[in-house]
Design a protein around this motif. Structure first.
Motif, PDB file in Angstrom:
ATOM      1  N   UNK A 214      -7.946  -6.905  -3.176  1.00  0.00           N
ATOM      2  CA  UNK A 214      -6.995  -6.788  -2.071  1.00  0.00           C
ATOM      3  C   UNK A 214      -5.949  -5.711  -2.336  1.00  0.00           C
ATOM      4  N   UNK A 215      -5.523  -5.580  -3.595  1.00  0.00           N
ATOM      5  CA  UNK A 215      -4.488  -4.608  -3.935  1.00  0.00           C
ATOM      6  C   UNK A 215      -4.931  -3.168  -3.711  1.00  0.00           C
ATOM      7  N   UNK A 216      -6.236  -2.948  -3.649  1.00  0.00           N
ATOM      8  CA  UNK A 216      -6.751  -1.586  -3.466  1.00  0.00           C
ATOM      9  C   UNK A 216      -7.336  -1.364  -2.071  1.00  0.00           C
ATOM     10  N   UNK A 217      -7.049  -2.274  -1.151  1.00  0.00           N
ATOM     11  CA  UNK A 217      -7.541  -2.078   0.209  1.00  0.00           C
ATOM     12  C   UNK A 217      -6.841  -0.913   0.878  1.00  0.00           C
ATOM     13  N   UNK A 218      -7.554  -0.270   1.794  1.00  0.00           N
ATOM     14  CA  UNK A 218      -7.019   0.920   2.454  1.00  0.00           C
ATOM     15  C   UNK A 218      -5.764   0.618   3.255  1.00  0.00           C
ATOM     16  N   UNK A 219      -5.736  -0.514   3.988  1.00  0.00           N
ATOM     17  CA  UNK A 219      -4.577  -0.808   4.826  1.00  0.00           C
ATOM     18  C   UNK A 219      -3.343  -1.124   3.980  1.00  0.00           C
ATOM     19  N   UNK A 220      -3.535  -1.799   2.848  1.00  0.00           N
ATOM     20  CA  UNK A 220      -2.401  -2.101   1.979  1.00  0.00           C
ATOM     21  C   UNK A 220      -1.909  -0.834   1.280  1.00  0.00           C
ATOM     22  N   UNK A 221      -2.829   0.005   0.864  1.00  0.00           N
ATOM     23  CA  UNK A 221      -2.457   1.276   0.230  1.00  0.00           C
ATOM     24  C   UNK A 221      -1.680   2.155   1.199  1.00  0.00           C
ATOM     25  N   UNK A 222      -2.106   2.165   2.469  1.00  0.00           N
ATOM     26  CA  UNK A 222      -1.407   2.962   3.483  1.00  0.00           C
ATOM     27  C   UNK A 222       0.013   2.445   3.693  1.00  0.00           C
ATOM     28  N   UNK A 223       0.164   1.136   3.673  1.00  0.00           N
ATOM     29  CA  UNK A 223       1.490   0.540   3.848  1.00  0.00           C
ATOM     30  C   UNK A 223       2.408   0.919   2.686  1.00  0.00           C
ATOM     31  N   UNK A 224       1.882   0.833   1.464  1.00  0.00           N
ATOM     32  CA  UNK A 224       2.679   1.177   0.281  1.00  0.00           C
ATOM     33  C   UNK A 224       3.065   2.656   0.281  1.00  0.00           C
ATOM     34  N   UNK A 225       2.165   3.502   0.792  1.00  0.00           N
ATOM     35  CA  UNK A 225       2.461   4.939   0.856  1.00  0.00           C
ATOM     36  C   UNK A 225       3.616   5.202   1.817  1.00  0.00           C
ATOM     37  N   UNK A 226       3.681   4.415   2.898  1.00  0.00           N
ATOM     38  CA  UNK A 226       4.743   4.590   3.890  1.00  0.00           C
ATOM     39  C   UNK A 226       6.044   3.915   3.466  1.00  0.00           C
ATOM     40  N   UNK A 227       5.937   2.925   2.568  1.00  0.00           N
ATOM     41  CA  UNK A 227       7.122   2.176   2.128  1.00  0.00           C
ATOM     42  C   UNK A 227       7.108   2.059   0.598  1.00  0.00           C
ATOM     43  N   UNK A 228       7.404   3.120  -0.113  1.00  0.00           N
ATOM     44  CA  UNK A 228       7.379   3.080  -1.580  1.00  0.00           C
ATOM     45  C   UNK A 228       8.347   2.024  -2.124  1.00  0.00           C
ATOM     46  N   UNK A 229       7.878   1.302  -3.096  1.00  0.00           N
ATOM     47  CA  UNK A 229       8.746   0.328  -3.752  1.00  0.00           C
ATOM     48  C   UNK A 229       8.763  -1.055  -3.146  1.00  0.00           C
ATOM     49  N   UNK A 230       8.071  -1.254  -2.018  1.00  0.00           N
ATOM     50  CA  UNK A 230       8.069  -2.594  -1.428  1.00  0.00           C
ATOM     51  C   UNK A 230       7.151  -3.501  -2.235  1.00  0.00           C
ATOM     52  N   UNK A 231       7.395  -4.794  -2.125  1.00  0.00           N
ATOM     53  CA  UNK A 231       6.581  -5.791  -2.817  1.00  0.00           C
ATOM     54  C   UNK A 231       6.676  -7.107  -2.069  1.00  0.00           C
ATOM     55  N   UNK A 232       5.757  -8.041  -2.334  1.00  0.00           N
ATOM     56  CA  UNK A 232       5.838  -9.350  -1.679  1.00  0.00           C
ATOM     57  C   UNK A 232       7.061 -10.125  -2.162  1.00  0.00           C
ATOM     58  N   UNK A 233       7.786 -10.718  -1.222  1.00  0.00           N
ATOM     59  CA  UNK A 233       8.941 -11.547  -1.541  1.00  0.00           C
ATOM     60  C   UNK A 233       8.738 -12.951  -0.970  1.00  0.00           C
ATOM     61  N   UNK A 234       8.382 -13.925  -1.815  1.00  0.00           N
ATOM     62  CA  UNK A 234       8.233 -15.311  -1.368  1.00  0.00           C
ATOM     63  C   UNK A 234       9.591 -15.856  -0.895  1.00  0.00           C
ATOM     64  N   UNK A 235       9.586 -17.003  -0.169  1.00  0.00           N
ATOM     65  CA  UNK A 235       8.434 -17.888   0.000  1.00  0.00           C
ATOM     66  C   UNK A 235       7.569 -17.491   1.188  1.00  0.00           C
ATOM     67  N   UNK A 236       6.301 -17.887   1.120  1.00  0.00           N
ATOM     68  CA  UNK A 236       5.376 -17.674   2.229  1.00  0.00           C
ATOM     69  C   UNK A 236       5.567 -18.774   3.267  1.00  0.00           C
ATOM     70  N   UNK A 237       5.248 -18.461   4.512  1.00  0.00           N
ATOM     71  CA  UNK A 237       5.369 -19.455   5.590  1.00  0.00           C
ATOM     72  C   UNK A 237       4.019 -19.631   6.283  1.00  0.00           C
ATOM     73  N   UNK A 238       3.700 -20.883   6.604  1.00  0.00           N
ATOM     74  CA  UNK A 238       2.440 -21.190   7.290  1.00  0.00           C
ATOM     75  C   UNK A 238       2.522 -20.705   8.728  1.00  0.00           C
ATOM     76  N   UNK A 239       1.564 -19.871   9.131  1.00  0.00           N
ATOM     77  CA  UNK A 239       1.578 -19.313  10.481  1.00  0.00           C
ATOM     78  C   UNK A 239       0.377 -19.734  11.325  1.00  0.00           C
ATOM     79  N   UNK A 240      -0.652 -20.260  10.673  1.00  0.00           N
ATOM     80  CA  UNK A 240      -1.863 -20.574  11.441  1.00  0.00           C
ATOM     81  C   UNK A 240      -2.738 -21.554  10.682  1.00  0.00           C
TER      82      UNK A 240
END
Length: 232
Positions: free
Chosen positions: A141-167
């Motif tokens: 997952x860390x090397x997926x194209x969509x995630x890589x594109x997001x990181x390229x547009x937002x350098x330095x971002x990372x997941x910040x818990x807590x996660x929330x149930x959406x579905x």
């Protein structure tokens, strides 16, 4: 006394059968000793743990929590849940519980964390627990194209818990899928740039199958880039 091979063979057979039964009994006992986190593990009085901020340093935080619960005559299931969470490396307690089909959703409070004090554990039908705030992304997952594109547009971002149930939805074959969103940002005080949408799959019997990144969602304030749904 004459040697009787038939009688001797019978004694050997009885002895072997007796030996075979011992591991089975121990195995059953081991299964009974596994703590199941469910409705009985909920403890709502978080105030009692304030004592642990000033207790003798000889006790660890989790050890202090267990000691406080014993003094408060908490149910065994509550204490066992605290011990289970401590074994995972964090001092916390189950503060809420509900079910999504066969899957338990346990809200966990970590009273001594510096930042995020809430978390979520999914509880499979066999008692397996899955922390939705740990190991969110697989290596793939860390090397997926969509995630890589997001990181390229937002350098330095990372997941910040807590996660929330959406579905929550049923899968073909009777299984269950729960989706959780985790914020993506550069720091605790920073604006949210997007979210990771991660799916947790369970079979028809409620056993955990695995999890995978489904979608990288961009916030409205971020650069307008279409998200890619790769549900599978």
């Amino acid at each position: 006394m004459p040697y009787r091979p038939c009688a001797f063979a019978l004694l050997v057979l009885v002895a072997l059968v007796g030996c075979d039964q011992v591991p089975d009994e121990r195995s059953e006992q081991a299964q009974e000793d596994v703590a199941m986190i469910d409705e009985r593990a909920v403890w709502r009085d978080s105030g009692v743990f304030e004592l642990c901020r000033s207790e003798d340093e000889a006790l660890s935080l989790d050890g202090c929590m267990v000691d406080v619960l014993h003094r408060a005559k908490a149910p065994d299931e509550v204490i066992e849940a605290v011990e289970t969470l401590s074994a995972e490396g964090d001092a916390g307690f189950v503060s809420g519980f509900r079910r999504e089909g066969l899957i338990g959703v346990a809200q966990v409070t970590y009273p001594f964390r510096a930042n995020t004090n809430q978390g979520t554990l999914l509880v499979a039908s066999d008692g397996t627990t899955i922390d939705v705030d740990r190991a969110i992304l697989s290596e793939e997952d860390q090397h997926r194209a969509d995630y890589s594109a997001f990181l390229a547009a937002h350098p330095g971002v990372m997941p910040f818990p807590p996660a929330s149930l959406t579905r929550s939805e049923r899968l073909n074959g009777g299984g269950e899928q729960l989706r959780f969103d985790t914020a993506l940002r550069g720091c605790h005080a920073c604006e949210i740039d997007g979210w990771l949408s991660v799916a947790y799959d369970f079979d028809a019997a409620g056993r955990f199958l695995g999890h995978q990144l489904v979608e990288v969602k961009w916030s409205e304030s971020a650069v307008a880039t279409p998200s890619v749904d790769v549900s599978r």
